[in-house]
Each structure stands twice: as C-alpha cells, then as structure tokens.
Design a protein around this motif. Structure first.
Motif, PDB file in Angstrom:
ATOM      1  N   THR A 163       0.801  -1.228   0.000  1.00 38.01           N
ATOM      2  CA  THR A 163       0.000   0.000   0.000  1.00 38.01           C
ATOM      3  C   THR A 163       0.833   1.278   0.000  1.00 38.01           C
ATOM      4  O   THR A 163       0.285   2.363  -0.196  1.00 38.01           O
ATOM      5  N   GLN A 164       2.149   1.171   0.184  1.00 37.51           N
ATOM      6  CA  GLN A 164       2.956   2.393   0.148  1.00 37.51           C
ATOM      7  C   GLN A 164       2.920   3.021  -1.243  1.00 37.51           C
ATOM      8  O   GLN A 164       3.052   4.238  -1.374  1.00 37.51           O
ATOM      9  N   HIS A 206      -0.054   5.273  -1.238  1.00 33.17           N
ATOM     10  CA  HIS A 206       0.230   6.483  -0.468  1.00 33.17           C
ATOM     11  C   HIS A 206       1.026   7.490  -1.307  1.00 33.17           C
ATOM     12  O   HIS A 206       0.744   8.697  -1.287  1.00 33.17           O
ATOM     13  N   ASP A 250      -9.664   6.759  -0.787  1.00 33.83           N
ATOM     14  CA  ASP A 250     -10.737   6.884   0.207  1.00 33.83           C
ATOM     15  C   ASP A 250     -11.600   5.623   0.232  1.00 33.83           C
ATOM     16  O   ASP A 250     -11.944   5.116   1.304  1.00 33.83           O
ATOM     17  N   ALA A 263      -9.676   2.748   1.912  1.00 35.06           N
ATOM     18  CA  ALA A 263      -9.662   2.874   3.376  1.00 35.06           C
ATOM     19  C   ALA A 263     -11.021   2.527   3.974  1.00 35.06           C
ATOM     20  O   ALA A 263     -11.105   1.960   5.072  1.00 35.06           O
ATOM     21  N   TRP A 281      -4.411  -3.144   3.406  1.00 40.83           N
ATOM     22  CA  TRP A 281      -4.605  -1.888   4.130  1.00 40.83           C
ATOM     23  C   TRP A 281      -5.250  -2.173   5.486  1.00 40.83           C
ATOM     24  O   TRP A 281      -4.895  -1.561   6.500  1.00 40.83           O
ATOM     25  N   GLU A 321     -16.570   4.431   7.949  1.00 38.12           N
ATOM     26  CA  GLU A 321     -15.552   5.478   7.991  1.00 38.12           C
ATOM     27  C   GLU A 321     -14.200   4.905   7.561  1.00 38.12           C
ATOM     28  O   GLU A 321     -13.881   3.748   7.854  1.00 38.12           O
ATOM     29  N   PRO A 322     -13.383   5.692   6.871  1.00 34.00           N
ATOM     30  CA  PRO A 322     -12.054   5.200   6.479  1.00 34.00           C
ATOM     31  C   PRO A 322     -11.185   4.913   7.700  1.00 34.00           C
ATOM     32  O   PRO A 322     -11.282   5.598   8.720  1.00 34.00           O
ATOM     33  N   VAL A 323     -10.367   3.866   7.594  1.00 36.21           N
ATOM     34  CA  VAL A 323      -9.465   3.506   8.684  1.00 36.21           C
ATOM     35  C   VAL A 323      -8.025   3.748   8.239  1.00 36.21           C
ATOM     36  O   VAL A 323      -7.725   3.825   7.050  1.00 36.21           O
ATOM     37  N   ASP A 324      -7.128   3.865   9.210  1.00 34.59           N
ATOM     38  CA  ASP A 324      -5.712   4.043   8.907  1.00 34.59           C
ATOM     39  C   ASP A 324      -5.122   2.762   8.333  1.00 34.59           C
ATOM     40  O   ASP A 324      -5.560   1.647   8.657  1.00 34.59           O
ATOM     41  N   ASP A 325      -4.119   2.933   7.497  1.00 36.57           N
ATOM     42  CA  ASP A 325      -3.408   1.797   6.923  1.00 36.57           C
ATOM     43  C   ASP A 325      -2.736   0.995   8.038  1.00 36.57           C
ATOM     44  O   ASP A 325      -2.082   1.572   8.925  1.00 36.57           O
ATOM     45  N   VAL A 384      -0.201  -0.777   7.629  1.00 38.20           N
ATOM     46  CA  VAL A 384       1.236  -0.683   7.341  1.00 38.20           C
ATOM     47  C   VAL A 384       1.929  -2.009   7.654  1.00 38.20           C
ATOM     48  O   VAL A 384       2.625  -2.160   8.653  1.00 38.20           O
TER      49      VAL A 384
END
Length: 518
Positions: A4-5, A8, A34, A37, A73, A148-152, A154
C-alpha cells in the motif's frame, strides 16, 4: 516495503490524476484511496483480523482493484480465486486457506451459494456486483458508503501479502505464499527493466485473480499510472479499450495476442497508436504469431516475461526493454536475460552449475521467492533447497546470457496460458469407476500451445467413451484442465521402477515438433 505504500505515494503526488477506469466509472487517486480505506474498515467490521484471509471470486473490475489494496490496508491476506475452477476446487482453496470472507460479483452468485453450503470456513459473503445484493449477502457499495475510512495497517516487509493458488503436483492445488517484499521486489525488477514508465495507462485484460496480471500492474502503481480495466479478455473489447482509454501497455498470453491480431477489428477499425508495449508470458510465442502481431501492431514492443507464481518474473526478452528495441533474430525464441533482482543458474543432476549451451535445470534465488506452500512443508522442502528454488524447467544460457527453455522437467501442461498439472487431471479421471489406470500428457496444439491428452486403460468388462470421461472430469475440475482428447489403450508403458513412461507416450505427438515445450 509494503504494497500500500505505492498508493500512499500516488495519493501524495497525483491526488487528482485518474487512478482507474472501468466502464462508465472513473476515479482519481484521492477517490480511490478513500474507497480503499473505507473497504478496509468494512472488512474489519465484518470480521477480518490481522493476517486473516479474504477471498474474491469475480471478473475484472474497479472493485477488484480496490480489494487488492484494501485487504492489506486493513491487515488481512489476499486469496484471489481462480474464476475457471469448479466448485470443489474452490471449496478446497477456501478451506485450505481458512478464508472466512468471500467477495463475489454477478457472474458467481450461484457458485457462491454452493460455496456457502460446502465450505464450512465461510462466515460472510459480500456481493460486489452491479445489481442488488442477494439475500444473505452484504452489499459492497453499502459497506463502503456507511463505513468510515481507517488508517493503513502498514504491513511489514516479511508479512504475508497473499496466497495465490496454483496447480497441484499431488492432485490438490498449492497455495503459494508471497510476502510484501516478495511482490515489491518483483515490481521493482519489472520497473527497472523498462516494463512501465510514468504517464502510462495499463490495461487489465488478463484475469486479475492471476499473479501474472497482478505482478505486471505493480510497476505502474509505483509511478502512479492509470489502470484501465475490462471484465475479461475479448479481442474487440481489448481493441476498443486501447482506443477509448489511450492504453499504452498490457499483459496478454500468446493465445490472446493471436486472437486479437487475427480479429477483423484489428484491421484499422480502432486507433491503436497509443499502445507501446504488450508483455506476454505463460508460453513462448510462435514465430508466425509474432510476425502477424508486428505487422498488425507496428512499433509495439512485444516483451516476453518468463516467471512463475512461486517467484515472479525471472527473465525479460528483450532485456531492459525500451520502445523500438528488439533482440536479434537468433534471440527471438529466448526467454530473455535474467531480471535485475534475481539470481539464476543452470545445474546438472548433481547440483553443479553447467557450462554455457548445456541444458540443465533452472534454479533461482532472491527476495522475490515465495515463503513456501501454505500448509505444505514437505512440498516446500522439495523445491526450495539452501535458498534456491528448483523450477523444474530445463534450459540453457547462451554466450550472451540469454535463457532458452529446452524442456519441462516437471510434469506440467501449459494450455492457453494456464498451468495444468497432470496429477490433478489423473486424480479426477481415476475417480471414474470404469478406469483401471491412466496417464495425462501434453500434446501440441496450434492455438493453445499445448492440449491435455489422457491415455486410459479401462477396468475389465467396462465401457466408456471419451465424451463421457470428459463430462465426468468437468464435475470435479475446471474445464480447461479436462482432457481435450482421450486414447484408450490395453496397457500403459511402465519402467523397471514401476513408473509410467510418459516420454514414450509423448514421443509420437512431439517427434515432428521443433520444441518439446509449447
């Protein structure tokens, strides 16, 4: 390094650039990220935890592209399902991988209902088609809209990215475990060898469940290119998409190239001037098809990529591809030169490297290598030894370092770009009560390269037709794996060690063919 980088970076550098086109829909990288996520959050909501496998059974679409990014993600593991497999094969892959969530589109709603009954692991099915979600399935667009979108998450370089199922040498498919760094290095290798440039538009025409299309698209993620998608390969659909979306590059198997250039619509009906590169793999291209393709598509680079699910792209021909670059005529049948991110050598039966021009087994190593076969440590140990992957393919390196494939050392058939392991077909055939013994081999085929041929011995007192046997096989395995032809014999040739002499069975079919591998 994690998948996923790339998204980004594209979001940072090209937020308003078109990321994906599918039918009448197109989305910028900002819109696409969007939705990724939000889908990741939705998958977490319905039960995807860290490292959990999420499967998808669908034709190509923009939602397939979102799935490929959203699962990692959200911390999960991809399990793209082969759309040509039978329900029993799909059940095996789902249960073997422990996939609890499955995404399906309109083409596979009926199959999904059977899978829900037969695959005990499945807890939730998400409908990602164009209509209304069937009863008992969650609706993809509703989930994306209401989450709602969530953080990656990573993921780490060594984390498992996906399980990509391939044919099984023991009658069962094998799940190839590819990590984030494995896939990432594959992408960098293709990028460094000229398979994508900033500003390209890549067309997904080959099936997106296959690691070949997934891998070919990866270098385009790195440089923020646009992805154009059609549901599946149809010659005129490809030509139409090239004109409409100004496609610059795509991946096709040689059979697809042949069908496209031989289609009447290729004769000036569409503007194909944007197309720069067609990468092809799975089998070499015949000289006649190459000539026709160069005539119909002048100036388009035809680039062979030799690789496999277990390790990705190994060689590229021409190496370090640039538009207009073609190898010398003597190199046209080569698989190419070793990729920039892998080490390759040719060895004899004692494991010693052989001299140039000598045929031996192709072995490779590098960070692209799979982590192993899911739940199959013995089979993993058979092919990975001291860090080297034993491909089972025979070949030689010429004086310039070009790899030529000479023969297939493992018992695999490549038909129309699809790998078929004879053990899978033999297992299906043997389940018919009229069969005493059988052997499955590859025979040459003008269009498909190789075709599946069964040699069968019937049990005493039994009768069976070729059509009946093929119909039986279709209830157990995908249609493309089933025999295209059947020969009934009194007995199979057997070696002193009790093994079927498949070379003897193949010899009459291949004696007048210049290459023993299609």
């Amino acid at each position: 390094m994690y998948l996923t980088q790339y998204l980004h970076r594209a979001l940072q550098q090209y937020p308003e650039k078109v990321a994906v086109r599918f039918g009448s829909r197109q989305r910028t990288f900002r819109e696409f990220a969007d939705r990724v996520a939000r889908l990741a959050g939705a998958l977490q909501r319905v039960g995807m935890g860290e490292g959990d496998r999420v499967a998808m059974l669908a034709l190509n679409s923009d939602r397939y592209l979102e799935y490929l990014m959203a699962v990692p993600w959200g911390g999960g593991v991809l399990n793209p399902c082969n759309t040509r497999w039978s329900v029993p094969e799909l059940v095996y892959a789902l249960e073997d991988s422990g996939s609890a969530i499955l995404l399906v589109d309109d083409a596979f709603v009926q199959a999904a209902e059977q899978l829900q009954r037969d695959a005990a692991c499945l807890r939730q099915i998400i409908y990602c088609g164009e209509g209304q979600a069937p009863a008992g399935m969650l609706d993809y667009e509703t989930l994306v809209r209401e989450t709602e979108p969530v953080d990656d998450a990573v993921r780490r370089a060594e984390d498992l990215l996906g399980i990509f199922y391939t044919g099984g040498t023991t009658g069962f498919p094998k799940g190839v475990m590819r990590s984030h760094i494995s896939i990432g290095i594959s992408a960098l290798s293709l990028l460094s060898m000229g398979l994508s440039e900033a500003g390209d538009t890549y067309l997904h025409a080959a099936p997106m469940f296959h690691v070949a299309d997934f891998g070919a698209a990866l270098p385009h993620w790195i440089v923020g290119n646009t992805h154009s998608i059609i549901p599946g390969f149809q010659p005129e659909a490809v030509l139409k998409a090239i004109e409409a979306h100004r496609v610059t590059s795509t991946l096709l198997v040689p059979t697809m190239i042949q069908m496209m250039v031989d289609h009447p619509a290729s004769q000036g009906r569409y503007d194909l001037s944007s197309l720069k590169t067609i990468a092809y793999g799975a089998s070499p291209i015949s000289g006649s098809v190459l000539e026709r393709a160069q005539r119909v598509l002048p100036g388009v680079g035809l680039v062979q990529v030799y690789g496999m699910t277990e390790i990705g792209p190994l060689t590229v021909n021409p190496p370090n591809y640039r538009p207009g670059l073609l190898p010398s005529p003597s190199k046209l049948t080569a698989a190419g030169c070793t990729g920039n991110c892998v080490e390759l050598k040719i060895i004899d039966i004692h494991g010693q490297e052989v001299s140039r021009g000598t045929v031996g087994e192709i072995v490779v190593r590098g960070d692209m290598l799979m982590q192993g076969y899911w739940n199959k440590p013995e089979q993993t140990a058979e092919v990975i030894r001291n860090g080297w992957y034993y491909t089972g393919d025979g070949g030689y390196l010429d004086e310039d370092g070009y790899l030529f494939i000479a023969d297939r050392m493992k018992d695999m058939i490549v038909s129309g770009g699809e790998n078929v392991y004879s053990a899978e077909v033999e297992s299906a055939i043997s389940r018919h009560p009229a069969i005493a013994s059988c052997a499955v081999i590859a025979v040459p085929h003008v269009q498909w390269g190789e075709a599946v041929h069964a040699v069968v011995v019937l049990a005493p007192g039994q009768t069976l037709t070729a059509a009946e046997l093929i119909a039986h096989c279709k209830t157990l395995i995908a249609a493309y794996k089933c025999p295209a032809s059947v020969a009934f014999v009194e007995a199979l040739p057997i070696s002193g060690a009790g093994k079927v002499l498949k070379a003897t069975l193949r010899e009459p079919y291949w004696k007048d063919v210049t290459r023993s591998v299609a």
